[in-house]
Design a protein around this motif. Structure first.
Motif, PDB file in Angstrom:
ATOM      1  N   LEU A 150       0.589  -1.160  -0.103  1.00  0.00           N
ATOM      2  CA  LEU A 150       0.036   0.090   0.197  1.00  0.00           C
ATOM      3  C   LEU A 150       0.841   1.179   0.145  1.00  0.00           C
ATOM      4  O   LEU A 150       2.059   1.152   0.716  1.00  0.00           O
ATOM      5  N   PRO A 151       0.387   2.472  -0.624  1.00  0.00           N
ATOM      6  CA  PRO A 151      -0.867   2.372  -1.339  1.00  0.00           C
ATOM      7  C   PRO A 151      -0.810   2.032  -2.749  1.00  0.00           C
ATOM      8  O   PRO A 151      -1.731   2.342  -3.747  1.00  0.00           O
ATOM      9  N   GLN A 152       0.061   1.183  -3.151  1.00  0.00           N
ATOM     10  CA  GLN A 152       0.250   0.959  -4.712  1.00  0.00           C
ATOM     11  C   GLN A 152      -0.799  -0.118  -5.184  1.00  0.00           C
ATOM     12  O   GLN A 152      -1.660  -0.690  -4.103  1.00  0.00           O
ATOM     13  N   SER A 153      -1.021  -0.328  -6.258  1.00  0.00           N
ATOM     14  CA  SER A 153      -2.284  -1.124  -6.755  1.00  0.00           C
ATOM     15  C   SER A 153      -1.681  -2.565  -7.063  1.00  0.00           C
ATOM     16  O   SER A 153      -2.461  -3.076  -7.584  1.00  0.00           O
ATOM     17  N   ALA A 154      -0.350  -2.677  -7.483  1.00  0.00           N
ATOM     18  CA  ALA A 154       0.201  -4.274  -8.026  1.00  0.00           C
ATOM     19  C   ALA A 154       1.706  -4.488  -7.568  1.00  0.00           C
ATOM     20  O   ALA A 154       2.106  -3.396  -6.985  1.00  0.00           O
ATOM     21  N   ILE A 155       1.742  -5.699  -7.482  1.00  0.00           N
ATOM     22  CA  ILE A 155       3.134  -6.042  -7.127  1.00  0.00           C
ATOM     23  C   ILE A 155       3.666  -7.188  -8.103  1.00  0.00           C
ATOM     24  O   ILE A 155       2.747  -8.250  -8.475  1.00  0.00           O
ATOM     25  N   LEU A 156       4.797  -7.265  -8.705  1.00  0.00           N
ATOM     26  CA  LEU A 156       5.318  -8.252  -9.199  1.00  0.00           C
ATOM     27  C   LEU A 156       6.200  -9.305  -8.536  1.00  0.00           C
ATOM     28  O   LEU A 156       7.210  -8.720  -7.822  1.00  0.00           O
ATOM     29  N   GLY A 157       5.808 -10.594  -8.566  1.00  0.00           N
ATOM     30  CA  GLY A 157       6.649 -11.470  -7.902  1.00  0.00           C
ATOM     31  C   GLY A 157       7.555 -12.501  -8.733  1.00  0.00           C
ATOM     32  O   GLY A 157       6.950 -12.973  -9.589  1.00  0.00           O
ATOM     33  N   MET A 158       8.714 -12.474  -8.585  1.00  0.00           N
ATOM     34  CA  MET A 158       9.852 -13.145  -9.280  1.00  0.00           C
ATOM     35  C   MET A 158      10.015 -14.153  -8.535  1.00  0.00           C
ATOM     36  O   MET A 158       9.766 -14.607  -7.210  1.00  0.00           O
TER      37      MET A 158
END
Length: 414
Positions: free
Chosen positions: A340-348
Motif C-alpha cells: 500500500l498505497p500501490q495497486s500492484a506487485i510483481l513476484g519473481m
C-alpha cells in the motif's frame, strides 16, 4: 600444504567479494572451522577450513575473486599449539588420531562430493560428505552450527534418531519462548493486514523462458563489470521490463486516493529487501529513465543500506509499483501482497529447468513463474494479464528493452 579455493556458489556467478576474514593470518584452525565470509551477487556465505593447520591468507578483505581462485592455504603438517582446544570444544585428539582422522574424512569427501547437497542447504564439508554417503535427507537434520549451518554432529544425531528432531535439543522437549515484537515487525504486520482487508486483491500468473536473459548475462557480465563496476543481475532486466509495461498499462502504475485515481507519468519501483530485522522496500526513482547499470548500482546501494539499517524515510516512501524476488530463497510460486498505497506487485521466483513443448518438440528450458497481485478496484483483468504478458515478452526478447519495440518492425515502420 593445501590450498583453499573459492567454491562454486551458483548458476551464472563467476566472481565473489571477500567480505570478512574470520581467522587471522598465522592462526591455527580446526577442520570445518569458518575462516572467511564471501559475498556473491545473491548471498553471503562462509568458507570452512578443509583441514586443520596454520592458516596463510592469500587475499585481502574487499578483494574481488573469481570462482576457483586461491583464497588461502593451510599448512596441515604444522603441530597444534599446546593448550588449544578443538573447534567443537572437546579436548584435542591424540597425535595418532589427529593424523588418521583427516585421511578418513578426506576420503569421504572425495567419494561423496559436496555438490550432492542442494545449494539451499548449508552444511560443513564433512557433514555434506556424510549426508551424501548415507543418503540422509538434509531437511531431516536440525542444524546447530554458526548461522544455521549443519555440522557433523547434527548428521550423526539424525542417523542415531531417524525421523526425530535433534540439533542440540532434547528429544520430546516442550520448550517455548516469547520475544517482544519489534517496531518494524509491528509495522509490517499492520500494513499486510491492512492491504488484505482494504483491497480487492487478485493474483494472475504466467511463466517466462529466461534463456535469452541468461545468455546475455553470461556473454556480457565481464565487460559490464569492467565498464560499470557492478555485476549484471536479474533485477535490472525485470525493472526495465516492468517500467516499459507500466507506461503501456498506466492503471497498474496508479493507486486510489479517496474517490480519485492517481496516475503517474513516471515509474518509481520499490524493491523488497529481506534483512535480519524484517522486510523493507526501498524505492528506485524514475526507473523508466535509468540505464541497466544505473539500476544495478541503485539496487546494490539500497540493499546495502537496508542491511546496515541506514535507509532514510525518503528512500522508503513514494513507490508506484513493487518487485519482490522470492526466488533467492527457493520459492517456486507465490501470491505476493500489495504494498500500500500501490495497486500492484510483481513476484519473481526461482529459475528451474523444465521440459517445454517447442514447435512440437520437448525442450529443456530455464523457466520462471511470474505473479502479479493487483487491486481489482482499479485494475481490470485485461490490464493485469496484458501487463504480465508484456513483461514476459520483454524478458524473452531483451532487445525490446532498448525502447520497447521490435527493431526490425521499427525500421520498416510497421
Amino acid at each position: 600444504m593445501i590450498d583453499i579455493k573459492v567454491p562454486t556458489v551458483g548458476e551464472s556467478i563467476s566472481e565473489v567479494t571477500l567480505l570478512k576474514w574470520v581467522k587471522n593470518d598465522g592462526d591455527y584452525v580446526e577442520r570445518d572451522e569458518v575462516i572467511a565470509e564471501l559475498e556473491s551477487e545473491k548471498a553471503t556465505f562462509e568458507v570452512n577450513a578443509e583441514k586443520a593447520g596454520i592458516l596463510k591468507r592469500a587475499a585481502q578483505e574487499g578483494d574481488t575473486l573469481n570462482i576457483g581462485d586461491t583464497l588461502a592455504s593451510i599448512d596441515d603438517t604444522a603441530a597444534k599449539p599446546e593448550g588449544a582446544a578443538a573447534a567443537n570444544g572437546t579436548p584435542a585428539p591424540k597425535k595418532e588420531e589427529a593424523k588418521a582422522a583427516p585421511a578418513v574424512e578426506a576420503k569421504a569427501v572425495s567419494q561423496a562430493p559436496v555438490t550432492t547437497v542442494p545449494n539451499d542447504i548449508k552444511a560443513t564439508p564433512v557433514a555434506a560428505a556424510i549426508i551424501a554417503d548415507k543418503k540422509v535427507d538434509p531437511k531431516s537434520v536440525t542444524p546447530s552450527g554458526y548461522q544455521g549451518k549443519i555440522v557433523k554432529d547434527d548428521v550423526l544425531a539424525a542417523l542415531s534418531n531417524p525421523g526425530k528432531v535433534t540439533g542440540g535439543k532434547a528429544l520430546f522437549n516442550r520448550d517455548q519462548r516469547r520475544e517482544k515484537m519489534s517496531q518494524l515487525r509491528k509495522t509490517i504486520s499492520r500494513r499486510l493486514v491492512e492491504s488484505k482487508n482494504t483491497t480487492a486483491m487478485l493474483t494472475t500468473f504466467n511463466e517466462v523462458d529466461m534463456s535469452r536473459v541468461m545468455e546475455i548475462r553470461t556473454k556480457y557480465k565481464d565487460k559490464f563489470k569492467e565498464s560499470h563496476g557492478v555485476n549484471l543481475g536479474f533485477m535490472s532486466f525485470f525493472a526495465k521490463a516492468a517500467a516499459i509495461a507500466l507506461t503501456e498499462w498506466p492503471a497498474v502504475n496508479a493507486y486510489i486516493d479517496g474517490d480519485q485515481l492517481v496516475y503517474h507519468d513516471y515509474v518509481d519501483i520499490s524493491i523488497a529487501v529481506s534483512t535480519p530485522r524484517g522486510l523493507t522496500v526501498p524505492v528506485i526513482r524514475n526507473v523508466e529513465s535509468l540505464s541497466m547499470a544505473d539500476i544495478e548500482k541503485k539496487v546494490i546501494e539500497l540493499a546495502g543500506k537496508a542491511r546496515d539499517n541506514k535507509l532514510s524515510m525518503e528512500e522508503l516512501q513514494g513507490g508506484t509499483f513493487t518487485i519482490t524476488n522470492g526466488g533467492v530463497f527457493g520459492s517456486l510460486m507465490s501470491t505476493p501482497i500489495i504494498n500500500l498505497p500501490q495497486s500492484a506487485i510483481l513476484g519473481m521466483h526461482k529459475i528451474q529447468e523444465r521440459p517445454m513443448a517447442i514447435n512440437g518438440q520437448v525442450v529443456i528450458k530455464p523457466m520462471m513463474y511470474l505473479a502479479v497481485s493487483y487491486d481489482h478496484r482499479i485494475i481490470d483483468g485485461r490490464e493485469s494479464v496484458s501487463f504480465l504478458v508484456r513483461v514476459k515478452e520483454l524478458l524473452e526478447n531483451p532487445e525490446l528493452l532498448l525502447f520497447g519495440k521490435d527493431p526490425v518492425k521499427t525500421l520498416l515502420e510497421l
